[in-house]
Write a protein that holds these residues in place. Sequence first.
Motif, PDB file in Angstrom:
ATOM      1  N   ASP B  20       0.826  -1.219   0.000  1.00 48.00           N
ATOM      2  CA  ASP B  20       0.000   0.000   0.000  1.00 48.00           C
ATOM      3  C   ASP B  20       0.857   1.265   0.000  1.00 48.00           C
ATOM      4  OD1 ASP B  20      -2.202  -1.585  -0.024  1.00 48.00           O
ATOM      5  OD2 ASP B  20      -2.609  -1.439   2.130  1.00 48.00           O
ATOM      6  N   ALA B  21       2.074   1.136   0.503  1.00 46.62           N
ATOM      7  CA  ALA B  21       3.057   2.223   0.393  1.00 46.62           C
ATOM      8  C   ALA B  21       4.425   1.568   0.303  1.00 46.62           C
ATOM      9  CB  ALA B  21       2.989   3.142   1.614  1.00 46.62           C
ATOM     10  N   SER B  22       5.341   2.206  -0.407  1.00 45.46           N
ATOM     11  CA  SER B  22       6.692   1.654  -0.476  1.00 45.46           C
ATOM     12  C   SER B  22       7.477   2.125   0.742  1.00 45.46           C
ATOM     13  CB  SER B  22       7.393   2.118  -1.753  1.00 45.46           C
ATOM     14  OG  SER B  22       7.624   3.516  -1.688  1.00 45.46           O
ATOM     15  N   ALA B  23       8.553   1.403   1.032  1.00 45.62           N
ATOM     16  CA  ALA B  23       9.430   1.829   2.132  1.00 45.62           C
ATOM     17  C   ALA B  23       9.994   3.213   1.833  1.00 45.62           C
ATOM     18  CB  ALA B  23      10.552   0.808   2.322  1.00 45.62           C
ATOM     19  N   GLU B  24      10.250   3.482   0.548  1.00 45.32           N
ATOM     20  CA  GLU B  24      10.781   4.803   0.192  1.00 45.32           C
ATOM     21  C   GLU B  24       9.761   5.913   0.486  1.00 45.32           C
ATOM     22  OE1 GLU B  24      12.654   5.088  -3.652  1.00 45.32           O
ATOM     23  OE2 GLU B  24      12.642   7.277  -3.577  1.00 45.32           O
ATOM     24  N   GLU B  25       8.492   5.650   0.170  1.00 48.20           N
ATOM     25  CA  GLU B  25       7.459   6.655   0.484  1.00 48.20           C
ATOM     26  C   GLU B  25       7.364   6.898   1.986  1.00 48.20           C
ATOM     27  OE1 GLU B  25       3.886   6.322  -2.729  1.00 48.20           O
ATOM     28  OE2 GLU B  25       4.425   4.436  -1.748  1.00 48.20           O
ATOM     29  N   VAL B  26       7.414   5.808   2.735  1.00 53.41           N
ATOM     30  CA  VAL B  26       7.338   5.924   4.199  1.00 53.41           C
ATOM     31  C   VAL B  26       8.526   6.733   4.724  1.00 53.41           C
ATOM     32  CG1 VAL B  26       7.511   4.598   6.355  1.00 53.41           C
ATOM     33  CG2 VAL B  26       5.996   3.809   4.520  1.00 53.41           C
ATOM     34  N   THR B  27       9.715   6.439   4.179  1.00 50.97           N
ATOM     35  CA  THR B  27      10.926   7.141   4.609  1.00 50.97           C
ATOM     36  C   THR B  27      10.860   8.623   4.242  1.00 50.97           C
ATOM     37  OG1 THR B  27      12.217   5.124   4.417  1.00 50.97           O
ATOM     38  CG2 THR B  27      13.440   7.197   4.348  1.00 50.97           C
ATOM     39  N   ARG B 111      22.134  -5.000  13.761  1.00 51.61           N
ATOM     40  CA  ARG B 111      20.887  -5.783  13.765  1.00 51.61           C
ATOM     41  C   ARG B 111      19.721  -4.999  13.164  1.00 51.61           C
ATOM     42  NH1 ARG B 111      21.579  -9.352  19.371  1.00 51.61           N
ATOM     43  NH2 ARG B 111      23.392 -10.440  18.538  1.00 51.61           N
ATOM     44  N   LEU B 112      19.710  -3.690  13.398  1.00 52.99           N
ATOM     45  CA  LEU B 112      18.666  -2.855  12.781  1.00 52.99           C
ATOM     46  C   LEU B 112      18.788  -2.909  11.262  1.00 52.99           C
ATOM     47  CD1 LEU B 112      18.722   0.379  15.006  1.00 52.99           C
ATOM     48  CD2 LEU B 112      17.103  -1.524  15.099  1.00 52.99           C
ATOM     49  N   ARG B 113      20.019  -2.813  10.767  1.00 44.52           N
ATOM     50  CA  ARG B 113      20.222  -2.857   9.311  1.00 44.52           C
ATOM     51  C   ARG B 113      19.806  -4.229   8.766  1.00 44.52           C
ATOM     52  NH1 ARG B 113      23.171   1.835   8.380  1.00 44.52           N
ATOM     53  NH2 ARG B 113      24.968   2.217   9.711  1.00 44.52           N
ATOM     54  N   ASP B 114      20.218  -5.296   9.459  1.00 44.98           N
ATOM     55  CA  ASP B 114      19.881  -6.648   8.997  1.00 44.98           C
ATOM     56  C   ASP B 114      18.367  -6.853   8.953  1.00 44.98           C
ATOM     57  OD1 ASP B 114      22.535  -7.183   8.785  1.00 44.98           O
ATOM     58  OD2 ASP B 114      22.688  -8.410  10.602  1.00 44.98           O
ATOM     59  N   ALA B 115      17.654  -6.187   9.871  1.00 53.14           N
ATOM     60  CA  ALA B 115      16.203  -6.345   9.943  1.00 53.14           C
ATOM     61  C   ALA B 115      15.483  -5.488   8.892  1.00 53.14           C
ATOM     62  CB  ALA B 115      15.697  -5.986  11.340  1.00 53.14           C
ATOM     63  N   GLY B 116      16.243  -4.669   8.159  1.00 48.31           N
ATOM     64  CA  GLY B 116      15.625  -3.831   7.131  1.00 48.31           C
ATOM     65  C   GLY B 116      14.983  -2.559   7.655  1.00 48.31           C
ATOM     66  N   THR B 117      15.246  -2.203   8.928  1.00 52.47           N
ATOM     67  CA  THR B 117      14.748  -0.908   9.392  1.00 52.47           C
ATOM     68  C   THR B 117      15.579   0.187   8.725  1.00 52.47           C
ATOM     69  OG1 THR B 117      16.223  -0.769  11.292  1.00 52.47           O
ATOM     70  CG2 THR B 117      14.103  -1.874  11.647  1.00 52.47           C
ATOM     71  N   VAL B 118      15.001   1.372   8.644  1.00 52.52           N
ATOM     72  CA  VAL B 118      15.608   2.473   7.903  1.00 52.52           C
ATOM     73  C   VAL B 118      16.098   3.528   8.894  1.00 52.52           C
ATOM     74  CG1 VAL B 118      15.139   4.330   6.272  1.00 52.52           C
ATOM     75  CG2 VAL B 118      14.179   2.044   5.879  1.00 52.52           C
TER      76      VAL B 118
END
Lengths: 99, 494
Positions: B20-27, B111-118
């Motif tokens: 419904d939204a891309s990670a880029e839009e959210v960021t 770990r944050l990076r590995d989890a895909g958090t931005v």
Amino acid sequence: MAAISRDEVAHLARLSRLAVTEQELDTFAGQLDVILQAVARVGEVAAADIPPTSHSVPLTNVLREDVVINCLTREEALAGAPDVEEDRFRVPRILDEEA
Amino acid sequence: MSDLTRMTAAELAGTIAKGDASAEEVTRAHLDRITAVDGKVHAFLHVDADGAIDAARKVDAKRAAGQELGPLAGVPIAVKDVLTTRGVPTTAGSKILEGWRPPYDSTVVERLRDAGTVILGKTNMDEFAMGSSTEYSAYGPTNNPWDLGRIPGGSGGGSAAAVAAYEAPLAIGTDTGGSIRQPGAVTGTVGAKPTYGGTSRYGLIAFSSSLDTPGPCARTVLDAALLHEVMAGHDWRDSTSIPQPVPPVVEAARRGMSGDLTGVKLGLVTEFDAGEGAEPGVMAAFHDALAALTKLGAEIVEVSAPHFQYALPAYYLIAPSECSSNLARFDGVRFGLRVGDDGNRSLEEVMSLTREAGFGAEVKRRIMLGTYALSSGYYDAYYGQAQKVRTLITQDFNAAFEQVDVLVSPTTPFVAFPFGSRTSDPYQMYLADLFTIPTNLYGGPGISVPCGLSEGLPVGFQIMAPTMADDRMYRVAAALESAVGTLTPPSLEG
């Protein structure tokens, strides 16, 4: 009575490698005195037979497996240094000339 | 599309996973929010917009390729500036590290990076995490989104304010004496200190090594639990990391959200209620929350913890002692500032001038206090005695947890105070941590969850659990949240 004198604070500053100013000495002497009088309350507790706790987790030597892993390169290790000479940390003189 | 910055981390992860939204839009939505309001809040010391967009695009590419996404993939997060981020400035709020770009990531950040958090950027804090207001940051204070003339708590005031101001749904804090929980309380957000050793200290710039604990900041208990699970767990690079599985905190938070606490025993520490105590408005909100919890089936049991009254003095001997040793590494040789190196001065003189110029007043006070407490002739009466008191406080906790499941208290004795009101007498600032410090000395987990307002400002409710029983506090916290709801600060627009 004060828990700590201005001279003692000057001595602490030297031990701590802090080139504090005269004005700071005045301020810190008063503030450290207030803090020390407050924390000295730990002395009210009868604890002669109580063992000290340094960590909440029992400490043992922790060794990793003896295998080669990556470490910082020389460039990375020196990248944040204030002064570098011949791929080493450059420091001011350590010994007095007369010594 | 509803405002992406108002959504919880759990909602955002679901929105991204569904497409419904891309990670880029959210960021981008959060970066825009930072641009719009951080001039007023000053939660960030460094915003890494390029790095954030790159990380978001990676998540979007992963999703497009049909790969599985983790529970927080694509969710933006702010990181307290005391955790190293490879190539991204890390100052710990100090001039002595101005401009330093660490050559490695802390375990938490990895770990944050590995989890895909931005990772959006680095948040403001009291210098080296010493303080309760961010007024000791070398880069100016953070302003509380509830009232810009008041403190956001500290030391992690930047992380808590970023979350409260909708600049990030999640943030990382570190808690040595209350630096996650007290900012959470005064900004109306959730802040959890995990069990000591439950989260890694590798790459956390050390203040007090036997107490420092990284943990999550969020707007809901479930979000905090989701972040907790991503960041926690054993790390071989931290010698005090506990080699056990992470307590099931997400499951516990979901269970608590059902609002049933039948059979759960909450311990009310008699000495907290009767002692130096909290403001009347804070106590009123706390007791209202207790009443709400009993309606959910919880039972209140009074317990005695006679040595808690010595926790604050013991902490202000132990933490400064460890800090005086840890901060010896800032010597102007391998990284950071160097002052006065004119070719004539000795190393010792340059070191003293560098530290004098690079450290702020509170850091200097604590280094000298610790040096005093550790010096021969005073060691037994101060540092040694404080370590014995630490044992007695631990025994108080162990005895209490034989009677009850968790302990509860207000998080902090007073609501957010105006800037400048506690800086002239440093000990007045220390009192902000009166209720949070015992848990640090014991090593168990504690969480602050919003429980209402006093004088229009948020009040935090603290839940403390036994070591490695972090799940218990999340269950009670989520139940309380289901009963009293979350808090929304006034608008920062206009």
